[in-house]
Design an enzyme around this catalytic site. Structure first.
Site, PDB file in Angstrom:
ATOM      1  N   ARG A  17       0.801  -1.229   0.000  1.00 34.37           N
ATOM      2  CA  ARG A  17       0.000   0.000   0.000  1.00 34.37           C
ATOM      3  C   ARG A  17       0.831   1.276   0.000  1.00 34.37           C
ATOM      4  O   ARG A  17       0.303   2.372  -0.153  1.00 34.37           O
ATOM      5  CB  ARG A  17      -0.953  -0.011   1.211  1.00 34.37           C
ATOM      6  N   THR A  81       3.144 -13.860  10.650  1.00 36.65           N
ATOM      7  CA  THR A  81       4.013 -13.313  11.703  1.00 36.65           C
ATOM      8  C   THR A  81       4.630 -14.416  12.567  1.00 36.65           C
ATOM      9  O   THR A  81       5.770 -14.280  13.031  1.00 36.65           O
ATOM     10  CB  THR A  81       3.226 -12.349  12.607  1.00 36.65           C
ATOM     11  N   ALA A 423      36.897  49.345  -9.136  1.00 41.55           N
ATOM     12  CA  ALA A 423      35.616  48.765  -9.565  1.00 41.55           C
ATOM     13  C   ALA A 423      35.661  48.386 -11.038  1.00 41.55           C
ATOM     14  O   ALA A 423      36.300  49.059 -11.847  1.00 41.55           O
ATOM     15  CB  ALA A 423      34.486  49.748  -9.307  1.00 41.55           C
TER      16      ALA A 423
HETATM   17  C1  UD1 Z   1      -0.763  -8.168  13.173  1.00 43.30           C
HETATM   18  C2  UD1 Z   1      -1.331  -9.004  14.287  1.00 43.30           C
HETATM   19  C3  UD1 Z   1      -2.546  -8.305  14.856  1.00 43.30           C
HETATM   20  C4  UD1 Z   1      -2.175  -6.925  15.336  1.00 43.30           C
HETATM   21  C5  UD1 Z   1      -1.513  -6.156  14.221  1.00 43.30           C
HETATM   22  C6  UD1 Z   1      -0.947  -4.862  14.741  1.00 43.30           C
HETATM   23  C7  UD1 Z   1      -0.850 -11.300  13.672  1.00 43.30           C
HETATM   24  C8  UD1 Z   1      -1.379 -12.539  13.080  1.00 43.30           C
HETATM   25  N1  UD1 Z   1      -1.700 -10.303  13.755  1.00 43.30           N
HETATM   26  O1  UD1 Z   1      -1.750  -8.110  12.165  1.00 43.30           O
HETATM   27  O2  UD1 Z   1      -3.071  -9.031  15.943  1.00 43.30           O
HETATM   28  O3  UD1 Z   1      -3.322  -6.247  15.797  1.00 43.30           O
HETATM   29  O4  UD1 Z   1      -0.406  -6.895  13.671  1.00 43.30           O
HETATM   30  O5  UD1 Z   1      -0.512  -4.084  13.666  1.00 43.30           O
HETATM   31  O6  UD1 Z   1       0.312 -11.239  14.072  1.00 43.30           O
HETATM   32  N2  UD1 Z   1       5.521  -9.709   8.696  1.00 43.30           N
HETATM   33  C9  UD1 Z   1       6.654 -10.385   8.330  1.00 43.30           C
HETATM   34  N3  UD1 Z   1       6.509 -11.623   7.755  1.00 43.30           N
HETATM   35  C10 UD1 Z   1       5.316 -12.183   7.533  1.00 43.30           C
HETATM   36  C11 UD1 Z   1       4.159 -11.464   7.898  1.00 43.30           C
HETATM   37  C12 UD1 Z   1       4.304 -10.226   8.490  1.00 43.30           C
HETATM   38  O7  UD1 Z   1       7.769  -9.914   8.515  1.00 43.30           O
HETATM   39  O8  UD1 Z   1       5.275 -13.307   7.009  1.00 43.30           O
HETATM   40  C13 UD1 Z   1       5.666  -8.379   9.325  1.00 43.30           C
HETATM   41  C14 UD1 Z   1       5.098  -7.298   8.446  1.00 43.30           C
HETATM   42  O9  UD1 Z   1       6.134  -6.707   7.688  1.00 43.30           O
HETATM   43  C15 UD1 Z   1       4.536  -6.307   9.436  1.00 43.30           C
HETATM   44  C16 UD1 Z   1       4.198  -7.138  10.658  1.00 43.30           C
HETATM   45  O10 UD1 Z   1       4.903  -8.358  10.501  1.00 43.30           O
HETATM   46  O11 UD1 Z   1       5.502  -5.362   9.829  1.00 43.30           O
HETATM   47  C17 UD1 Z   1       2.715  -7.358  10.816  1.00 43.30           C
HETATM   48  O12 UD1 Z   1       2.250  -8.128   9.734  1.00 43.30           O
HETATM   49  P1  UD1 Z   1       0.818  -7.908   9.122  1.00 43.30           P
HETATM   50  O13 UD1 Z   1       0.604  -8.956   8.101  1.00 43.30           O
HETATM   51  O14 UD1 Z   1       0.638  -6.507   8.727  1.00 43.30           O
HETATM   52  O15 UD1 Z   1      -0.093  -8.241  10.362  1.00 43.30           O
HETATM   53  P2  UD1 Z   1      -1.484  -7.610  10.662  1.00 43.30           P
HETATM   54  O16 UD1 Z   1      -2.504  -8.271   9.793  1.00 43.30           O
HETATM   55  O17 UD1 Z   1      -1.408  -6.147  10.681  1.00 43.30           O
END
Ligand code: UD1
Ligand code: CA
Length: 457
Positions: A17, A81, A423
């Site tokens: 995004r 995550t 000058a």
């Molecule tokens: C996650 C949390 C959610 C929380 C929110 C806060 C989980 C499943 N959910 O959701 O409970 O409220 O963050 O913002 O953890 N990332 C990686 N590798 C991956 C996936 C993600 O490095 O495979 C990193 C992303 O770059 C990001 C962070 O982890 O910085 C969060 O990942 P994202 O997929 O945005 O999680 P949310 O759906 O926001």
């Protein structure tokens, strides 16, 4: 037993995004990548190690931040995550406390992190939560009738009742590494997003009798993540307001803290006044009682005391003594050294030059590659011709020199002490000390000469 802390920063997400070719965590707040802010905060806790989980194509992240004391862990596919944290676990001993942070949540404070790590002591799991007016998008904190946390449910997997919960998961947590490892091996991706959720460890922790110790913060910007450039701009403003506030409390007068930007570090003496629209970049030092006028840019400069920089001046990589007067509309390019009481006036550009005490370059002038003595007066429209199209040459101007307006000094050339240049001169050879030198067509008058007149048709 003292706690040994390991920090894991998740930074592998694509950041779609942002609509950017730059990896999301390299987008900056105050000219520093978001990920670097997170690492800075983590370092305040003196961890044994910081592991950054980066994604495929994130080589640029590594390259840009190679000077930071972290180890890099590749997560080649973003499977969630929980999967991301697991990539770093190979490196972490069971006895450590693991603190999980996010590269796109840049304003998290060391104070809050330190509370979070404390919440993981006594074999608890420390969890950072917040109450939001609009919790949409976040994981919700589910508690039982007694108020104990039982699980976290993601927005996309939540029931209508759960969606009404205002307490959210910030994502940041701290817990013992051995237990974390066990729980991570027990999670699966059987959810609406097909991801390995880190949040699923909460229910597993509760099952194994571990207490979930939630701490919260009322300072919401510190838990806010950046997903798009609107959020990036919002956090930039928060960051700038905080820096402005700190400087004002240190004794700086900011005419409008909302129109002040610090993109680096600023050290100030007493009673410094900064007018509106000023940008400070890199490392800047400003001495006592200095005034910086509206719309100035100061980058990597050191100012003595009682310096006035008037409106719309740009100062780059230079050092100024005391009581200097710069601008309005002056430009100091890199490697200028101005001694005390030097004046550089409007529409004057100075580059890679030293100027000794009390010299004045007041109007419409270019001085480059020059060594200028003390008490020199440079007339309006003077140009040091330092470039022959291939090489740069130096101009040396002695003490007490007076250079008449509209003169060109063709370098390499030396103007002796106390010399006067008439000058309108183009000076191509060295001029002797104490004498008047000029090069100028003689003035004549053609008596009775008439201007042409228009022919009438
Ligand atoms: C996650 C949390 C959610 C929380 C929110 C806060 C989980 C499943 N959910 O959701 O409970 O409220 O963050 O913002 O953890 N990332 C990686 N590798 C991956 C996936 C993600 O490095 O495979 C990193 C992303 O770059 C990001 C962070 O982890 O910085 C969060 O990942 P994202 O997929 O945005 O999680 P949310 O759906 O926001
Ligand atoms: Ca997110």
């Amino acid at each position: 037993m003292s706690t040994h802390l390991t920090v894991v920063v998740l930074a592998a997400g694509q950041g779609t995004r942002m609509k950017s070719d730059l990896p999301k965590v390299l987008h900056t707040i105050g000219a520093r990548p978001m990920l670097a802010h997170v690492i800075d905060s983590a370092q305040f806790l003196n961890p044994d190690a910081i592991h950054v989980v980066y994604g495929h194509g994130g080589e640029r992240v590594k390259e840009r931040l190679q000077d930071l004391p972290v180890s890099w862990v590749l997560q080649s596919q973003q499977l969630g995550t929980g999967h991301a944290v697991n990539q770093a676990m190979k490196e972490i001993a069971d006895s450590q406390i693991v603190l999980v942070l996010y590269g796109d949540v840049p304003l998290i404070s060391p104070a809050t992190l330190s509370r979070l790590v404390d919440a993981a002591k006594d074999s608890s799991l420390g969890l950072l939560t917040a109450e939001l007016g609009d919790p949409t998008g976040y994981g919700r904190i589910v508690r039982d009738a007694a108020g104990n946390i039982t699980s976290i449910v993601e927005q996309k997997d939540a029931s209508p009742d759960q969606l009404a919960i205002a307490e959210i998961n910030t994502g940041m947590l701290a817990v013992n590494a051995g237990q974390l490892r066990d729980w991570l091996s027990g999670i699966d991706n059987g959810n609406s997003q097909g991801e390995y959720y880190l949040t699923d460890i909460i229910a597993l922790a509760v099952e194994s009798g571990v207490r979930i110790n939630a701490i919260s913060t009322l300072d919401l910007p510190e838990i806010e993540g950046v997903n798009n450039r609107v959020q990036l701009a919002e956090l930039e403003r928060v960051f700038q307001q905080r820096q402005a506030k700190r400087l004002m409390l240190e004794g700086v007068t900011l005419r409008d803290p909302a129109r002040f930007d610090l993109r680096g570090s600023l050290k100030v003496g007493r009673d410094v006044e900064i007018d509106i629209g000023v940008i400070i970049e890199g490392e800047v030092k400003i001495g006592d009682r200095c005034y910086i006028g509206p719309n100035c840019i100061l980058k990597d400069v050191v100012l003595g005391s009682d310096v006035r920089v008037e409106a719309n001046s740009i100062l780059d990589s230079s050092t100024l003594g005391n009581h200097c007067l710069i601008g309005p509309f002056a430009r100091l390019r890199p490697e200028c050294q101005l001694a005390d009481d030097v004046k550089v006036g409007n529409f004057v550009e100075v580059k890679k030059s030293t100027v000794d005490k009390g010299s004045k370059i007041n109007h419409l002038t270019y001085v480059g590659d020059t060594r200028m003595g003390a008490n020199v007066n440079v007339g309006a429209g003077t140009i040091t011709c330092n470039y022959d199209g291939a090489n740069k040459h130096r101009t040396v101007i002695g003490d007490d020199v007076f250079i008449g307006s509209n003169s060109q000094l063709v370098a390499p050339v030396t103007i002796g002490d106390g010399a006067t240049i008439g000058a309108g001169s183009t000076i191509t050879r060295d001029t002797p000390a104490g004498e008047l030198t000029l090069s100028r067509g003689e003035q004549k008058t053609l008596k009775g000469w008439k201007r042409p007149v228009k022919i009438k048709r």
